[in-house]
Enzyme design. Structure first.
Site, short mmCIF file in Angstrom:
data_model
loop_
_atom_site.label_atom_id
_atom_site.label_comp_id
_atom_site.label_asym_id
_atom_site.label_seq_id
_atom_site.Cartn_x
_atom_site.Cartn_y
_atom_site.Cartn_z
N ASP A 162 26.08 -12.36 25.77
CA ASP A 162 26.63 -13.26 26.53
C ASP A 162 27.88 -13.63 25.73
O ASP A 162 28.34 -13.68 25.03
CB ASP A 162 25.52 -13.96 25.71
CG ASP A 162 25.06 -15.46 26.05
OD1 ASP A 162 24.78 -15.48 27.27
OD2 ASP A 162 26.09 -16.10 25.73
N ASN A 170 33.40 -24.64 30.82
CA ASN A 170 32.90 -25.63 31.63
C ASN A 170 33.43 -27.21 31.68
O ASN A 170 34.07 -27.58 32.64
CB ASN A 170 31.61 -25.16 32.52
CG ASN A 170 31.45 -24.26 33.33
OD1 ASN A 170 32.07 -23.14 34.30
ND2 ASN A 170 30.53 -23.17 33.35
N HIS A 175 34.57 -25.97 36.35
CA HIS A 175 34.23 -24.45 36.85
C HIS A 175 34.68 -23.42 37.55
O HIS A 175 34.96 -22.71 37.35
CB HIS A 175 32.84 -24.42 37.88
CG HIS A 175 31.94 -25.96 37.55
ND1 HIS A 175 30.72 -25.36 36.49
CD2 HIS A 175 30.81 -27.20 36.95
CE1 HIS A 175 30.19 -26.29 35.98
NE2 HIS A 175 30.12 -27.52 36.37
N ASP A 179 34.91 -19.81 36.24
CA ASP A 179 34.62 -18.88 37.34
C ASP A 179 35.66 -17.69 37.20
O ASP A 179 35.53 -16.49 37.23
CB ASP A 179 35.26 -19.73 38.47
CG ASP A 179 33.20 -20.06 39.07
OD1 ASP A 179 32.58 -19.45 38.16
OD2 ASP A 179 33.77 -20.81 40.07
N ASP A 205 26.93 -17.30 32.07
CA ASP A 205 27.43 -15.58 31.28
C ASP A 205 26.50 -14.97 30.57
O ASP A 205 27.27 -14.20 30.04
CB ASP A 205 28.18 -17.21 30.61
CG ASP A 205 27.32 -17.61 29.75
OD1 ASP A 205 25.73 -17.69 29.81
OD2 ASP A 205 27.35 -18.40 28.51
N ARG A 225 35.13 -0.41 21.54
CA ARG A 225 36.08 -0.72 21.69
C ARG A 225 35.97 -2.00 23.30
O ARG A 225 37.21 -2.27 22.88
CB ARG A 225 36.24 0.53 22.69
CG ARG A 225 37.71 0.83 23.74
CD ARG A 225 38.25 2.65 24.14
NE ARG A 225 37.30 1.87 25.16
CZ ARG A 225 35.96 3.26 24.96
NH1 ARG A 225 35.90 4.00 24.33
NH2 ARG A 225 35.05 3.38 26.14
#
Length: 286
Positions: A162, A170, A175, A179, A205, A225
């Site tokens: 997340d 945003n 937006h 994006d 997200d 990593r």
């Protein structure tokens, strides 16, 4: 990605070879058919098959070969002077050109249909913005992997990721910037995982990773990593973004897809509710 790689059931080179064999078979059968009977249908399978699996160029080649094969099959009657359907040589060669155009048009239409079908097939399974697998197809692939785990006792790791503070991006920058951020995250993840791994955008997200044949220590190495690469990319891009990552390695079958998702989701939200910006791995033993 795995589902795109497996879409081509027959390799293009094999499709052309099979098309050649089908054309040769049609030519042999055509040589035994009386000239007054149309043998168009004999050559259609070769053109259709090759155009679908090999593309337009391969289909056009088979179309030309089919027209030539048809021409040679009928050339005997022209030499003997007895051709009920085309006694005039001009008509004979004109009909051969028409056959090529007919076969070539069919090859074009079939190849275009294949491209359209493949495009829709991909759109139904991928997220348009990030080009990651979408939620629906991810669940299908997860079910397949869980079935393998149950049947063959293979290990797999499910990861939920997340983006922290994404709403602020945003709200502050719009937006379109959000994006671009999601697309950057997706491209960074793809550079860090194996071709056999499955990367998905679940919505908003939230992302997920399916790591087949991956033990807990292996998953930790991969995710460490990946976490470092994402953090570095965000710093270089100037985004004040961090990530909450929860992973569960399944050594035994959890019972259902929903249960596996619940465990990975719970691990991720535990990270998110206890400070964010880190990853946590767990092992499920049943």
């Amino acid at each position: 990605m795995r589902f795109i790689r497996n879409f081509q059931v027959v390799p293009r080179s094999y499709a052309l070879l099979i098309g050649l064999l089908l054309t040769l078979g049609a030519k042999v059968i055509d040589s035994y058919i009386p000239p007054e009977l149309s043998s168009t249908i004999l050559y259609l399978p070769a053109v259709l098959f090759t155009a679908w699996y090999g593309g337009y160029a391969a289909g056009l080649f088979i179309a030309a070969l089919s027209a030539v094969g048809w021409l040679f099959a009928d050339s005997g009657c022209l030499a003997s002077g007895f051709c009920p359907t085309h006694a005039d040589p001009i008509v004979f060669y004109w009909n051969s050109i028409v056959r090529f155009v007919k076969f070539g048009s069919i090859a074009y239409l079939i190849a275009a249909l294949r491209r359209s079908y493949e495009r829709e097939w991909r759109h139904a399974r991928t997220d348009e913005l990030t080009h990651a697998v979408n939620r629906r197809h991810f669940i299908e692939l997860l079910q397949i992997e869980l079935d393998r785990l149950q049947r063959y006792h293979r290990t797999m790791t499910l990861v939920y990721l997340d983006v922290d503070h994404f709403k602020q991006i945003n709200d502050q920058f719009g937006h379109s910037t959000g994006d671009r951020l999601l697309a950057t995250i997706a491209s960074t993840v793809r550079r860090q995982i194996r071709s056999s791994d499955v990367f998905a955008r679940l919505g908003g997200d939230e992302f997920a990773l399916l790591l087949p044949e991956t033990t807990s220590p292996q998953a930790e190495a991969v995710l460490d990593r990946l976490f470092q690469a994402l953090t570095q990319e965000m710093q270089q891009s100037g985004w004040q973004i961090s990530f909450s990552v929860g992973a569960v390695t399944f050594n035994t079958f959890p019972g259902s897809v929903d249960r596996a998702i619940e465990l990975a989701d719970r691990a991720m939200y535990h990270v998110k509710s206890t400070g964010k910006n880190r990853l946590m791995t767990q092992v499920y033993e049943g």
